[in-house]
Design an enzyme around this catalytic site. Structure first.
Site, PDB file in Angstrom:
ATOM      1  N   SER A  88       0.703  -1.382   0.006  1.00  0.00           N
ATOM      2  CA  SER A  88      -0.060   0.112  -0.094  1.00  0.00           C
ATOM      3  C   SER A  88       0.875   1.253   0.034  1.00  0.00           C
ATOM      4  O   SER A  88       1.838   1.275   0.534  1.00  0.00           O
ATOM      5  CB  SER A  88      -1.020  -0.052   1.257  1.00  0.00           C
ATOM      6  N   TYR A 101      -1.521  -0.525  10.688  1.00  0.00           N
ATOM      7  CA  TYR A 101      -1.527  -1.108   9.157  1.00  0.00           C
ATOM      8  C   TYR A 101      -0.443  -0.706   8.490  1.00  0.00           C
ATOM      9  O   TYR A 101       0.231  -1.433   7.653  1.00  0.00           O
ATOM     10  CB  TYR A 101      -3.163  -0.445   8.673  1.00  0.00           C
TER      11      TYR A 101
END
Length: 211
Positions: A88, A101
């Protein structure tokens, strides 16, 4: 794909037993592994307990560790293979409201780069893909309440989210899953044979640099 034989195996990849169940259900060697198991949810750092950190680590990182460890040797023996990690832009642009995350996604970059070096010269490539905000099922779930309350289409919510929280975006909208998949298809193909150990962005320009 016309004539393709599709096999599904239901397994929870957040623990070793689930990975073992998936591996046991495979009919043979694997040529392409896409590590796409992942979870995300905003949560303040000071309210994120050890159990949550462990859940993210096991799901987002160890699923790829276990599958790569099991499947890479046969690719190396065959002299061809592709391993991809869906990381990501949060791996480089750590979100203050999802530090747990972001850390797991940064770890995927280290893992993919290290594995690429480990199998260097074998004909197997290992790369990471870094999407930005994407109109995925997870994104839709996160904004389900807002969609019900406002009646706005998901595309509009995605655009507003990007402009509010990722204003550096060059495309000024969320990507579609198909746009991310296009990069994955390329990296999984023979055309990407000289690309390994790379982190390729499909983030719409969210990360503000020229590399």
């Amino acid at each position: 794909i016309p004539g393709a034989n599709v096999l599904g195996v239901a397994a929870d990849l957040s623990d070793a037993r689930g990975v073992d169940a998936l591996l046991a259900g495979l009919p043979g060697n694997v040529d392409i592994l896409v590590n796409n198991a992942g979870i995300f949810d905003p949560q303040d750092f000071f309210e994120t307990d050890d159990a949550t950190w462990e859940q993210y680590w096991q799901t987002n990182v160890m699923s790829g560790v276990r599958l790569s460890r099991a499947l890479l040797p046969a690719m190396v023996d065959a002299g061809w293979g592709r391993v991809l990690f869906i990381s990501s832009e949060s791996a480089r642009n750590i979100p203050a409201d999802m530090i747990h995350y972001g850390v797991s996604k940064t770890a995927q970059l280290s893992l993919s780069r290290g594995l690429a070096k480990r199998v260097a010269g074998s004909g197997v490539t290992v790369n990471a893909v870094l999407p930005g905000p994407t109109l995925s099922d997870g994104f839709a779930t996160m904004f389900e309440e807002e969609r019900a309350r406002t009646g706005k289409p998901l595309e509009q919510i995605g655009r507003e989210f990007v402009m509010a929280h990722r204003p550096a975006s060059v495309i000024q909208r969320a990507a579609t899953v198909e746009e991310v998949a296009n990069m994955v298809v390329y990296l999984a193909s023979p055309q990407a044979s000289a690309t390994s150990g790379a982190a390729l962005r499909v983030d719409g320009g969210v990360v503000d640099d020229i590399v």
